[in-house]
Motif scaffolding. Structure first.
Motif, PDB file in Angstrom:
ATOM      1  N   ILE A 165       0.840  -1.203   0.000  1.00 44.90           N
ATOM      2  CA  ILE A 165       0.000   0.000   0.000  1.00 44.90           C
ATOM      3  C   ILE A 165       0.873   1.251   0.000  1.00 44.90           C
ATOM      4  CG2 ILE A 165      -1.633   1.337   1.388  1.00 44.90           C
ATOM      5  CD1 ILE A 165      -2.995  -1.243   2.137  1.00 44.90           C
ATOM      6  N   ALA A 166       1.944   1.258   0.781  1.00 49.70           N
ATOM      7  CA  ALA A 166       2.844   2.408   0.826  1.00 49.70           C
ATOM      8  C   ALA A 166       3.519   2.610  -0.521  1.00 49.70           C
ATOM      9  CB  ALA A 166       3.885   2.216   1.929  1.00 49.70           C
ATOM     10  N   LYS A 167       3.884   1.514  -1.170  1.00 54.50           N
ATOM     11  CA  LYS A 167       4.516   1.594  -2.488  1.00 54.50           C
ATOM     12  C   LYS A 167       3.539   2.209  -3.515  1.00 54.50           C
ATOM     13  CE  LYS A 167       7.472  -1.387  -5.188  1.00 54.50           C
ATOM     14  NZ  LYS A 167       7.868  -2.761  -5.443  1.00 54.50           N
ATOM     15  N   LEU A 168       2.269   1.765  -3.461  1.00 49.06           N
ATOM     16  CA  LEU A 168       1.245   2.305  -4.364  1.00 49.06           C
ATOM     17  C   LEU A 168       1.026   3.800  -4.111  1.00 49.06           C
ATOM     18  CD1 LEU A 168      -0.911   1.716  -6.518  1.00 49.06           C
ATOM     19  CD2 LEU A 168      -2.502   1.289  -4.651  1.00 49.06           C
ATOM     20  N   LEU A 169       0.996   4.215  -2.853  1.00 44.23           N
ATOM     21  CA  LEU A 169       0.838   5.635  -2.525  1.00 44.23           C
ATOM     22  C   LEU A 169       2.031   6.440  -3.030  1.00 44.23           C
ATOM     23  CD1 LEU A 169      -0.723   5.545   1.054  1.00 44.23           C
ATOM     24  CD2 LEU A 169      -1.783   6.294  -1.070  1.00 44.23           C
ATOM     25  N   ASN A 170       3.243   5.918  -2.903  1.00 42.71           N
ATOM     26  CA  ASN A 170       4.435   6.621  -3.394  1.00 42.71           C
ATOM     27  C   ASN A 170       4.380   6.803  -4.911  1.00 42.71           C
ATOM     28  OD1 ASN A 170       5.694   7.102  -0.985  1.00 42.71           O
ATOM     29  ND2 ASN A 170       6.831   5.167  -0.990  1.00 42.71           N
ATOM     30  N   ILE A 171       3.947   5.764  -5.625  1.00 41.79           N
ATOM     31  CA  ILE A 171       3.842   5.857  -7.095  1.00 41.79           C
ATOM     32  C   ILE A 171       2.784   6.892  -7.486  1.00 41.79           C
ATOM     33  CG2 ILE A 171       3.139   4.579  -9.167  1.00 41.79           C
ATOM     34  CD1 ILE A 171       4.444   2.093  -7.882  1.00 41.79           C
ATOM     35  N   THR A 172       1.665   6.902  -6.770  1.00 46.19           N
ATOM     36  CA  THR A 172       0.589   7.852  -7.068  1.00 46.19           C
ATOM     37  C   THR A 172       1.042   9.284  -6.815  1.00 46.19           C
ATOM     38  OG1 THR A 172      -0.995   6.156  -6.408  1.00 46.19           O
ATOM     39  CG2 THR A 172      -1.818   8.400  -6.581  1.00 46.19           C
ATOM     40  N   VAL A 173       1.695   9.528  -5.708  1.00 48.38           N
ATOM     41  CA  VAL A 173       2.183  10.874  -5.393  1.00 48.38           C
ATOM     42  C   VAL A 173       3.216  11.310  -6.439  1.00 48.38           C
ATOM     43  CG1 VAL A 173       3.549  12.203  -3.710  1.00 48.38           C
ATOM     44  CG2 VAL A 173       1.672  10.751  -2.939  1.00 48.38           C
ATOM     45  N   TYR A 174       4.076  10.433  -6.835  1.00 50.56           N
ATOM     46  CA  TYR A 174       5.082  10.756  -7.857  1.00 50.56           C
ATOM     47  C   TYR A 174       4.401  11.125  -9.184  1.00 50.56           C
ATOM     48  CZ  TYR A 174       9.006  10.218 -11.055  1.00 50.56           C
ATOM     49  OH  TYR A 174       9.943  10.437 -12.025  1.00 50.56           O
ATOM     50  N   ILE A 219      -3.046  18.004 -14.955  1.00 51.43           N
ATOM     51  CA  ILE A 219      -4.252  17.596 -14.236  1.00 51.43           C
ATOM     52  C   ILE A 219      -5.081  18.816 -13.850  1.00 51.43           C
ATOM     53  CG2 ILE A 219      -5.087  16.497 -12.118  1.00 51.43           C
ATOM     54  CD1 ILE A 219      -2.630  14.615 -12.342  1.00 51.43           C
ATOM     55  N   ILE A 220      -4.421  19.884 -13.402  1.00 49.79           N
ATOM     56  CA  ILE A 220      -5.141  21.107 -13.023  1.00 49.79           C
ATOM     57  C   ILE A 220      -5.850  21.704 -14.239  1.00 49.79           C
ATOM     58  CG2 ILE A 220      -4.826  23.487 -12.238  1.00 49.79           C
ATOM     59  CD1 ILE A 220      -2.644  22.410 -10.354  1.00 49.79           C
ATOM     60  N   PHE A 236       1.337  12.362  -9.597  1.00 55.40           N
ATOM     61  CA  PHE A 236       0.695  13.672  -9.466  1.00 55.40           C
ATOM     62  C   PHE A 236       1.717  14.795  -9.449  1.00 55.40           C
ATOM     63  CE2 PHE A 236      -3.149  11.446  -7.646  1.00 55.40           C
ATOM     64  CZ  PHE A 236      -3.976  11.791  -8.691  1.00 55.40           C
ATOM     65  N   GLN A 237       2.880  14.563  -8.894  1.00 58.08           N
ATOM     66  CA  GLN A 237       3.925  15.595  -8.885  1.00 58.08           C
ATOM     67  C   GLN A 237       4.413  15.877 -10.304  1.00 58.08           C
ATOM     68  OE1 GLN A 237       6.902  14.078  -6.237  1.00 58.08           O
ATOM     69  NE2 GLN A 237       5.990  15.037  -4.425  1.00 58.08           N
ATOM     70  N   ARG A 238       4.579  14.855 -11.103  1.00 58.18           N
ATOM     71  CA  ARG A 238       5.084  15.045 -12.472  1.00 58.18           C
ATOM     72  C   ARG A 238       4.036  15.653 -13.398  1.00 58.18           C
ATOM     73  NH1 ARG A 238       9.741  13.040 -14.480  1.00 58.18           N
ATOM     74  NH2 ARG A 238       8.709  12.753 -16.480  1.00 58.18           N
ATOM     75  N   ASN A 239       2.746  15.348 -13.178  1.00 58.96           N
ATOM     76  CA  ASN A 239       1.705  15.787 -14.102  1.00 58.96           C
ATOM     77  C   ASN A 239       0.698  16.739 -13.453  1.00 58.96           C
ATOM     78  OD1 ASN A 239       2.626  14.070 -16.223  1.00 58.96           O
ATOM     79  ND2 ASN A 239       1.776  12.354 -15.067  1.00 58.96           N
TER      80      ASN A 239
END
Length: 149
Positions: free
Chosen positions: A12-21, A30-31, A23-26
């Motif tokens: 779960i932590a790995k999935l959250l890290n990938i998701t945050v990464y 997205i906005i 959103f940071q790149r894109n």
């Protein structure tokens, strides 16, 4: 093999890290996408749904009948326009045929004249006193048949 609760928490932590990464790149893309969706929803989708969906059934039926009347009116206008064009073309053809017939009926300026058999040097003219002189093969009576039962 039984998975430990630590493995589950780690995934779960790995999935959250990938998701945050992601959103940071894109983030800007997205906005912008969210702004475009919000603008389209508030200016186009909401008024359309408000006009169509949340009206009484009688009013929706009246709108359908009005739309059908408008469609029929447009079809009638198109049919009238086509009929007017056809009438103009018919008049043009009639005038052209009338002019053609008038030109055919007008006398021509023949030097020799219009009488048959008047020219002595014209061998194809018809002489009623000499029917064999014409280009036709002469008099042919119609064939007589008897009806036999």
């Amino acid at each position: 093999v039984m998975a430990s609760p630590m493995d589950f928490t780690n995934s779960i932590a790995k999935l959250l890290n990938i998701t945050v990464y992601y959103f940071q790149r894109n983030a800007w893309y997205i906005i912008v996408l969210l702004c475009v969706i919000y603008y389209a929803k508030t200016n186009y989708l909401d008024p359309y749904l408000r006009d169509r969906q949340f009206r009484p059934e009688l009013q929706r039926g009246a709108d359908f009948e009005e739309d059908m009347r408008n469609v029929r009116l447009r079809q009638q206008e198109l049919a009238n326009k086509r009929a007017q064009q056809a009438e103009k073309e018919r008049k043009k053809k009639f005038e052209a045929e009338k002019n053609r017939k008038n030109k055919a009926a007008m006398p021509t300026n023949n030097v020799e004249g219009d009488r048959t058999g008047s020219s002595s040097n014209n061998s194809s003219s018809f002489n009623p006193l000499q029917p064999w002189s014409a280009s036709s093969s002469g008099y042919k009576p119609s064939r007589r048949t008897t009806r036999r039962s």
